[in-house]
Scaffold this motif. Structure first.
Motif, PDB file in Angstrom:
ATOM      1  N   ILE A 102      -2.684  26.822  11.078  1.00  0.00           N
ATOM      2  CA  ILE A 102      -1.320  26.863  10.538  1.00  0.00           C
ATOM      3  C   ILE A 102      -1.337  26.512   9.060  1.00  0.00           C
ATOM      4  CG2 ILE A 102       1.002  25.887  10.690  1.00  0.00           C
ATOM      5  CD1 ILE A 102       0.365  25.229  13.635  1.00  0.00           C
ATOM      6  N   SER A 103      -0.735  27.381   8.271  1.00  0.00           N
ATOM      7  CA  SER A 103      -0.578  27.109   6.838  1.00  0.00           C
ATOM      8  C   SER A 103       0.795  27.585   6.393  1.00  0.00           C
ATOM      9  CB  SER A 103      -1.668  27.826   6.020  1.00  0.00           C
ATOM     10  OG  SER A 103      -1.416  29.217   5.988  1.00  0.00           O
ATOM     11  N   SER A 104       1.273  26.994   5.320  1.00  0.00           N
ATOM     12  CA  SER A 104       2.566  27.426   4.768  1.00  0.00           C
ATOM     13  C   SER A 104       2.511  28.894   4.353  1.00  0.00           C
ATOM     14  CB  SER A 104       2.952  26.556   3.572  1.00  0.00           C
ATOM     15  OG  SER A 104       3.253  25.255   3.985  1.00  0.00           O
ATOM     16  N   THR A 105       1.364  29.331   3.847  1.00  0.00           N
ATOM     17  CA  THR A 105       1.218  30.723   3.410  1.00  0.00           C
ATOM     18  C   THR A 105       1.451  31.678   4.573  1.00  0.00           C
ATOM     19  OG1 THR A 105      -0.363  30.053   1.719  1.00  0.00           O
ATOM     20  CG2 THR A 105      -0.366  32.379   2.340  1.00  0.00           C
ATOM     21  N   ILE A 106       0.838  31.390   5.715  1.00  0.00           N
ATOM     22  CA  ILE A 106       1.013  32.242   6.891  1.00  0.00           C
ATOM     23  C   ILE A 106       2.463  32.193   7.371  1.00  0.00           C
ATOM     24  CG2 ILE A 106       0.372  32.519   9.320  1.00  0.00           C
ATOM     25  CD1 ILE A 106      -2.480  31.599   8.485  1.00  0.00           C
ATOM     26  N   VAL A 107       3.038  30.997   7.389  1.00  0.00           N
ATOM     27  CA  VAL A 107       4.428  30.856   7.832  1.00  0.00           C
ATOM     28  C   VAL A 107       5.363  31.629   6.907  1.00  0.00           C
ATOM     29  CG1 VAL A 107       6.322  29.216   8.195  1.00  0.00           C
ATOM     30  CG2 VAL A 107       4.035  28.689   9.058  1.00  0.00           C
ATOM     31  N   ARG A 108       5.125  31.579   5.601  1.00  0.00           N
ATOM     32  CA  ARG A 108       5.965  32.350   4.660  1.00  0.00           C
ATOM     33  C   ARG A 108       5.869  33.846   4.958  1.00  0.00           C
ATOM     34  NH1 ARG A 108       3.889  28.728   0.902  1.00  0.00           N
ATOM     35  NH2 ARG A 108       2.415  30.279   0.103  1.00  0.00           N
ATOM     36  N   ALA A 135       1.783  21.066  11.173  1.00  0.00           N
ATOM     37  CA  ALA A 135       0.498  20.492  10.756  1.00  0.00           C
ATOM     38  C   ALA A 135       0.722  19.416   9.684  1.00  0.00           C
ATOM     39  CB  ALA A 135      -0.427  21.588  10.241  1.00  0.00           C
ATOM     40  N   HIS A 136       1.587  19.697   8.705  1.00  0.00           N
ATOM     41  CA  HIS A 136       1.939  18.682   7.696  1.00  0.00           C
ATOM     42  C   HIS A 136       2.539  17.454   8.362  1.00  0.00           C
ATOM     43  CE1 HIS A 136       2.640  22.248   4.800  1.00  0.00           C
ATOM     44  NE2 HIS A 136       1.589  21.599   4.323  1.00  0.00           N
ATOM     45  N   ALA A 137       3.502  17.696   9.254  1.00  0.00           N
ATOM     46  CA  ALA A 137       4.193  16.593   9.921  1.00  0.00           C
ATOM     47  C   ALA A 137       3.221  15.738  10.725  1.00  0.00           C
ATOM     48  CB  ALA A 137       5.313  17.135  10.813  1.00  0.00           C
ATOM     49  N   ASP A 138       2.262  16.383  11.363  1.00  0.00           N
ATOM     50  CA  ASP A 138       1.266  15.645  12.140  1.00  0.00           C
ATOM     51  C   ASP A 138       0.390  14.770  11.240  1.00  0.00           C
ATOM     52  OD1 ASP A 138      -0.297  15.133  14.659  1.00  0.00           O
ATOM     53  OD2 ASP A 138      -1.853  16.090  13.429  1.00  0.00           O
ATOM     54  N   ILE A 139      -0.057  15.312  10.122  1.00  0.00           N
ATOM     55  CA  ILE A 139      -0.890  14.535   9.183  1.00  0.00           C
ATOM     56  C   ILE A 139      -0.103  13.326   8.684  1.00  0.00           C
ATOM     57  CG2 ILE A 139      -1.987  14.554   6.896  1.00  0.00           C
ATOM     58  CD1 ILE A 139      -3.645  16.080   8.988  1.00  0.00           C
ATOM     59  N   LYS A 163       0.851  -1.190   0.000  1.00  0.00           N
ATOM     60  CA  LYS A 163       0.000   0.000   0.000  1.00  0.00           C
ATOM     61  C   LYS A 163       0.890   1.245   0.000  1.00  0.00           C
ATOM     62  CE  LYS A 163      -2.815  -1.317   3.467  1.00  0.00           C
ATOM     63  NZ  LYS A 163      -3.915  -1.204   4.425  1.00  0.00           N
ATOM     64  N   ILE A 164       0.850   1.950  -1.148  1.00  0.00           N
ATOM     65  CA  ILE A 164       1.659   3.148  -1.322  1.00  0.00           C
ATOM     66  C   ILE A 164       0.737   4.355  -1.403  1.00  0.00           C
ATOM     67  CG2 ILE A 164       3.319   4.360  -2.802  1.00  0.00           C
ATOM     68  CD1 ILE A 164       4.173   1.565  -3.836  1.00  0.00           C
ATOM     69  N   ALA A 165       1.060   5.384  -0.625  1.00  0.00           N
ATOM     70  CA  ALA A 165       0.287   6.622  -0.653  1.00  0.00           C
ATOM     71  C   ALA A 165       1.186   7.781  -1.041  1.00  0.00           C
ATOM     72  CB  ALA A 165      -0.334   6.895   0.720  1.00  0.00           C
ATOM     73  N   LEU A 166       0.585   8.746  -1.685  1.00  0.00           N
ATOM     74  CA  LEU A 166       1.259   9.995  -2.001  1.00  0.00           C
ATOM     75  C   LEU A 166       0.688  11.075  -1.086  1.00  0.00           C
ATOM     76  CD1 LEU A 166       3.088  11.810  -3.790  1.00  0.00           C
ATOM     77  CD2 LEU A 166       1.077  12.160  -5.247  1.00  0.00           C
ATOM     78  N   PHE A 167       1.561  11.849  -0.469  1.00  0.00           N
ATOM     79  CA  PHE A 167       1.168  13.023   0.301  1.00  0.00           C
ATOM     80  C   PHE A 167       1.724  14.214  -0.469  1.00  0.00           C
ATOM     81  CE2 PHE A 167       1.828  15.487   4.539  1.00  0.00           C
ATOM     82  CZ  PHE A 167       0.599  16.100   4.413  1.00  0.00           C
ATOM     83  N   PRO A 168       0.913  14.797  -1.372  1.00  0.00           N
ATOM     84  CA  PRO A 168       1.408  15.870  -2.233  1.00  0.00           C
ATOM     85  C   PRO A 168       1.244  17.251  -1.612  1.00  0.00           C
ATOM     86  CG  PRO A 168      -0.796  15.277  -2.916  1.00  0.00           C
ATOM     87  CD  PRO A 168      -0.446  14.392  -1.733  1.00  0.00           C
ATOM     88  N   GLY A 169       2.094  18.166  -2.029  1.00  0.00           N
ATOM     89  CA  GLY A 169       1.985  19.548  -1.596  1.00  0.00           C
ATOM     90  C   GLY A 169       3.199  20.339  -2.029  1.00  0.00           C
ATOM     91  N   SER A 170       3.175  21.620  -1.707  1.00  0.00           N
ATOM     92  CA  SER A 170       4.342  22.449  -2.023  1.00  0.00           C
ATOM     93  C   SER A 170       5.346  22.419  -0.864  1.00  0.00           C
ATOM     94  CB  SER A 170       3.928  23.891  -2.316  1.00  0.00           C
ATOM     95  OG  SER A 170       3.337  24.480  -1.172  1.00  0.00           O
ATOM     96  N   PHE A 171       4.848  22.250   0.359  1.00  0.00           N
ATOM     97  CA  PHE A 171       5.701  22.161   1.554  1.00  0.00           C
ATOM     98  C   PHE A 171       6.709  23.314   1.577  1.00  0.00           C
ATOM     99  CE2 PHE A 171       4.237  17.884   0.478  1.00  0.00           C
ATOM    100  CZ  PHE A 171       3.515  17.602   1.623  1.00  0.00           C
ATOM    101  N   ASP A 172       6.179  24.520   1.408  1.00  0.00           N
ATOM    102  CA  ASP A 172       7.009  25.713   1.288  1.00  0.00           C
ATOM    103  C   ASP A 172       6.707  26.711   2.401  1.00  0.00           C
ATOM    104  OD1 ASP A 172       8.842  27.507   0.203  1.00  0.00           O
ATOM    105  OD2 ASP A 172       7.374  28.377  -1.171  1.00  0.00           O
ATOM    106  N   PRO A 173       7.144  26.441   3.616  1.00  0.00           N
ATOM    107  CA  PRO A 173       7.864  25.274   4.130  1.00  0.00           C
ATOM    108  C   PRO A 173       6.910  24.241   4.742  1.00  0.00           C
ATOM    109  CG  PRO A 173       7.867  26.978   5.797  1.00  0.00           C
ATOM    110  CD  PRO A 173       7.102  27.535   4.611  1.00  0.00           C
ATOM    111  N   ILE A 174       7.474  23.088   5.098  1.00  0.00           N
ATOM    112  CA  ILE A 174       6.706  22.080   5.808  1.00  0.00           C
ATOM    113  C   ILE A 174       6.399  22.624   7.211  1.00  0.00           C
ATOM    114  CG2 ILE A 174       8.756  20.831   6.633  1.00  0.00           C
ATOM    115  CD1 ILE A 174       7.007  18.247   6.269  1.00  0.00           C
ATOM    116  N   THR A 175       5.184  22.381   7.681  1.00  0.00           N
ATOM    117  CA  THR A 175       4.774  22.879   8.996  1.00  0.00           C
ATOM    118  C   THR A 175       4.551  21.707   9.959  1.00  0.00           C
ATOM    119  OG1 THR A 175       2.397  22.770   8.556  1.00  0.00           O
ATOM    120  CG2 THR A 175       3.566  24.798   7.863  1.00  0.00           C
TER     121      THR A 175
END
Length: 153
Positions: A126-132, A16-20, A2-14
């Motif tokens: 938390i979003s990458s946009t706010i962090v940027r 919240a991303h790490a938790d998901i 079972k392979i999953a893709l977790f796609p995104g820009s991760f600009d930067p990774i937050t």
């Protein structure tokens, strides 16, 4: 497998991303963090920097891989044999946007299932946009990023 893709820009990774991603890991044999390259977006970090940061954050997780990709996410899923896509949901707005994409993706690749994982309440703002924006204005982003990512910024 079972392979999953977790796609995104991760600009930067937050965090919240790490938790998901951490919460999705037990569901799959392998998760590929796909860093999408979108030429119409003005990125804060280069694709290579984003890849290095994500690899560092998940260095102790052997079933996490990081890859850069261009083009349709669904085509990248086919390339890496991913049958699942993981997406984080913070709000109703996220759900409506992600639902539409998931339905289009399933039309294009019927064997693809999108798995939505709800953000923990403490991470929903938390979003990458706010962090940027905080980074561009020289603010403290340490509450919003994984500790392993901080040294890159």
């Amino acid at each position: 497998m079972k392979i999953a893709l977790f796609p995104g820009s991760f600009d930067p990774i937050t965090i919240a991303h790490a938790d998901i991603l951490s919460r999705a890991l037990p569901l799959f044999d392998k998760i590929v963090v796909g860093i999408g390259l979108n030429s119409s977006k003005q990125n804060f970090l280069s694709a290579e920097q984003r890849g290095e940061i994500v690899r560092t954050v998940f260095a102790d997780m052997p079933n996490v891989e990081v890859a850069l990709y261009e083009g349709l996410t669904i085509d990248f899923c086919k390339k890496i044999n991913a049958q699942y896509m993981v997406r984080g949901i913070r709000s109703v707005g996220d759900f409506e946007y992600e639902r539409a994409i998931a339905q289009i993706n399933q039309t294009m690749m019927p064997e693809m299932e999108t798995i939505f994982i709800l953000s923990k309440p403490e991470y929903s703002a938390i979003s990458s946009t706010i962090v940027r924006d905080i980074l561009r204005n020289h603010g403290d982003v340490s509450p919003f990023l994984p500790k392993a990512a901080l040294r890159f910024l």
